[in-house]
Scaffold this active site. Structure first.
Site, short mmCIF file in Angstrom:
data_model
loop_
_atom_site.label_atom_id
_atom_site.label_comp_id
_atom_site.label_asym_id
_atom_site.label_seq_id
_atom_site.Cartn_x
_atom_site.Cartn_y
_atom_site.Cartn_z
N ASN A 1 82.93 57.04 34.45
CA ASN A 1 83.87 55.93 34.41
C ASN A 1 83.97 55.34 33.01
O ASN A 1 82.98 55.26 32.29
CB ASN A 1 83.43 54.83 35.38
CG ASN A 1 83.56 55.24 36.82
OD1 ASN A 1 84.51 55.92 37.20
ND2 ASN A 1 82.59 54.85 37.64
N LYS B 1 92.24 54.37 36.57
CA LYS B 1 90.95 54.24 37.25
C LYS B 1 90.30 52.89 36.91
O LYS B 1 89.65 52.27 37.77
CB LYS B 1 90.03 55.39 36.84
CG LYS B 1 88.67 55.40 37.54
CD LYS B 1 88.77 55.89 38.97
CE LYS B 1 87.43 55.76 39.70
NZ LYS B 1 86.37 56.61 39.14
N ASN C 1 88.07 49.98 38.77
CA ASN C 1 86.67 49.88 38.37
C ASN C 1 86.31 48.54 37.74
O ASN C 1 85.23 47.99 37.99
CB ASN C 1 86.32 51.00 37.38
CG ASN C 1 85.82 52.24 38.08
OD1 ASN C 1 85.15 52.17 39.10
ND2 ASN C 1 86.15 53.40 37.54
N SER D 1 79.12 51.64 42.13
CA SER D 1 77.96 52.17 41.39
C SER D 1 77.28 51.12 40.54
O SER D 1 76.05 51.11 40.43
CB SER D 1 78.39 53.36 40.53
OG SER D 1 79.38 52.97 39.59
N GLU E 1 76.88 50.02 33.13
CA GLU E 1 77.81 50.78 32.29
C GLU E 1 78.87 49.85 31.69
O GLU E 1 80.07 50.02 31.91
CB GLU E 1 78.46 51.89 33.11
CG GLU E 1 77.47 52.94 33.60
CD GLU E 1 78.14 54.06 34.38
OE1 GLU E 1 78.32 55.15 33.80
OE2 GLU E 1 78.51 53.83 35.55
#
Length: 309
Positions: free
Chosen positions: A104, A185, A189, A258, A270
């Site tokens: 990602n 995406k 996210n 995640s 992240e």
């Protein structure tokens, strides 16, 4: 043309996609970390909404130096571990290997290309609800599409063959323009990963409360407007895409993204590729993603409370 695959990072993502390829009869070599001994002895179990299956006699490794060079390397590591790729990748490469980053964020391919100037690189965009639910045990709960996009592939036939292999393995897959796909995406996210961490909750609870549902949409629009500023003359994401993402998530089973799982386990988040890089790219194009920037700062504060620098 038959492709030989390697998977770096055999967890919720790499285990699912690589496992399906292997289950379909493809040669797939898997790199494991903590689960290496278990998988060597017991195999890999995939529990999926599309049907459960077990892989015995898995070609499992604990070191890439013991693995063969492969035609395609699927990288499913957390992007916080990408510093390891300089050491992990070389034993897997021949002159025509394609490395696909199923990760990602934004800027992943550019950073890897800087480290490996001659490497053929593609991106993988996974739309999936999956997690590791035990040793050598992957749970797949919803969706599963994997879109691919070339960053520096010299031979388009290889990426088309990868796409075809995934389709034959029962995974919806398409080849898209990579930069646009990565921004699209991020529309999902950025709000859901960050807000489930900051508010310590799951996607369905965010969706069910009017205030957080409104904030999710505002943050999606912030990402879309930043993306469109970056993509002027090259691509556009319609603002109606935010509503599509909200409807999709409303239909999704309750889910911890995640980043929420990393937060719960006190692992690094992240933040750099999912938040900081998009913010910087939008700023360069003249747009301030103010809501995204606020969320990024909150996430850094939270992470610093449990990770000592």
């Amino acid at each position: 043309m038959s492709l030989k695959y390697a998977v770096i990072g055999t967890g919720a993502i790499g285990g699912y996609y690589g496992g399906n390829l292997a289950h379909c009869g493809h040669e797939v070599h898997f790199l494991f970390h903590s689960n290496y001994d278990y998988v060597k002895n017991h195999g890999l179990q995939i529990d999926s909404t599309n049907g459960n299956f077990h892989l015995s006699d898995v070609p499992a490794y604990s070191n890439t130096k013991d693995m063969p060079a492969c035609d395609v390397v699927l990288v499913a590591l957390k992007s916080t571990n990408n510093n390891l790729l300089k050491e992990l990748l070389p034993p897997l490469l021949h002159q025509d290997t394609v490395v696909i980053l199923i990760q990602n964020g934004l800027g992943l391919e550019a950073d890897l290309q800087e480290a490996f100037p001659e490497l053929q690189i593609a991106g993988g965009l996974a739309f999936i609800c999956s997690s590791k639910i035990g040793s050598g045990h992957i749970g797949h709960f919803d969706y599963g599409k994997l879109n691919l996009g070339s960053y520096s592939c010299r031979n388009s036939k290889v990426l088309k063959k990868v796409c075809s292999d995934f389709k034959r393995a029962g995974i919806e897959s398409n080849i898209l323009e990579l930069e646009l796909a990565r921004w699209m995406k991020l529309v999902w996210n950025i709000p859901y990963n960050g807000m489930t961490v900051v508010l310590n909750t799951e996607t369905d609870i965010l969706m069910d409360h009017p205030s957080t549902a409104q904030l999710l949409k505002e943050m999606m629009l912030d990402v879309i407007r930043g993306a469109n500023q970056v993509g002027q003359g090259r691509f556009t994401i319609p603002e109606s895409y935010a509503d599509e993402m909200l409807v999709m998530t409303q239909q999704m089973r309750p889910y911890s993204p995640s980043m929420k799982l990393d937060f719960d386990a006190h692992r690094p988040l992240e933040i750099d590729y999912i938040y900081t890089r998009p913010i910087i790219e939008a700023q360069k194009a003249g747009y301030e993603m103010t809501r995204v920037s606020m969320l990024e700062k909150q996430l850094r504060f939270i992470q610093d409370q449990y990770i000592k620098k």
